[in-house]
Design a protein around this motif. Sequence first.
Motif, PDB file in Angstrom:
ATOM      1  N   ILE A 109      48.965  14.004  21.429  1.00  0.00           N
ATOM      2  CA  ILE A 109      49.988  13.263  20.697  1.00  0.00           C
ATOM      3  C   ILE A 109      49.443  12.962  19.310  1.00  0.00           C
ATOM      4  CG2 ILE A 109      51.420  11.171  20.627  1.00  0.00           C
ATOM      5  CD1 ILE A 109      52.003  12.856  23.105  1.00  0.00           C
ATOM      6  N   LYS A 157      53.785  16.323  20.219  1.00  0.00           N
ATOM      7  CA  LYS A 157      54.629  15.290  19.628  1.00  0.00           C
ATOM      8  C   LYS A 157      53.847  14.671  18.486  1.00  0.00           C
ATOM      9  CE  LYS A 157      57.149  14.126  23.808  1.00  0.00           C
ATOM     10  NZ  LYS A 157      57.557  13.071  24.732  1.00  0.00           N
ATOM     11  N   LYS A 217      55.605   3.633  19.102  1.00  0.00           N
ATOM     12  CA  LYS A 217      56.242   4.661  19.939  1.00  0.00           C
ATOM     13  C   LYS A 217      55.190   5.608  20.523  1.00  0.00           C
ATOM     14  CE  LYS A 217      60.749   4.691  17.717  1.00  0.00           C
ATOM     15  NZ  LYS A 217      61.620   5.385  16.772  1.00  0.00           N
ATOM     16  N   VAL A 237      54.216   6.461  24.544  1.00  0.00           N
ATOM     17  CA  VAL A 237      54.272   7.815  25.106  1.00  0.00           C
ATOM     18  C   VAL A 237      52.934   8.220  25.732  1.00  0.00           C
ATOM     19  CG1 VAL A 237      54.510  10.258  24.467  1.00  0.00           C
ATOM     20  CG2 VAL A 237      56.118   8.579  23.578  1.00  0.00           C
TER      21      VAL A 237
END
Length: 193
Positions: free
Chosen positions: A13, A39, A57, A61
Motif C-alpha cells: 500500500i 493502492k 484511509k 486498509v
Amino acid sequence: MTRYLTNTLFMLIGYARVSTLLQNSDLQQDALTQAGCEKIFTDKISGTVAERPALTKAKEVLRRGDTLVVWRLDRLGRSLKDLIEWMNYLEQEGIALISLQESIDTSTATGKLVFHIFASMAEFERNLIKERTMAGLAAARARGRKGGRPKKMSDEKRKLTVRLYKEKHHSVDEICQMMGITKPTLYSYLKEG
C-alpha cells in the motif's frame, strides 16, 4: 506487486504527500507504482497538519502482513516522534514499512536496524541544535542582549492600544488597523497589562 507467504495474500500500500496544491505528486506516485503498490493514497497537505485524510484511509486498509510504502520517510511523519509512533504502530499490527529513497525495509532485521539508526541520528541532531541554540542564547544574555524580535511599539503606544481596547469605543479590527498590528499582537499586549 502482491506478496505471498504460506498461501496468504499481502499487499503493498503506497502513501504519497505533497505539501501544497501547487506541488505535483506524480514523482512519488510513479515511484510507488514502480515499487509494486496496488493502492496509493495521496494527501495534498502540509506535513505539519496532524489530520491527513488519505493517510487515515491507508491505515484503515492496511492488514497484518501488508507493507506500507512511502517515497521518503518525511512524507509519512511530521517529526521524529511521529515517525517512531508510526513505526511502533506498524510493528504492533505486523505491517512492514518500506521507504524507497532511504532504502529501508522493516520486514528485514537490517531494515529495522537502519530505521532505528536513522531515527536516533535525527534525534541526536535535533538535540545538538537545541543545545547550541540554548548556549547561544545564554551567551547573548550574559552580554546583556535579549533574544527574540525587537518590540514593534514603544511602551507609550502599547499603553494607548490597551487603553483603546478597554474603553470599548473601537472594535478590535479598528484598533489593529489604527495601530498597525495584528490581533494576536493586540491580545499579547492585553496579557502583558
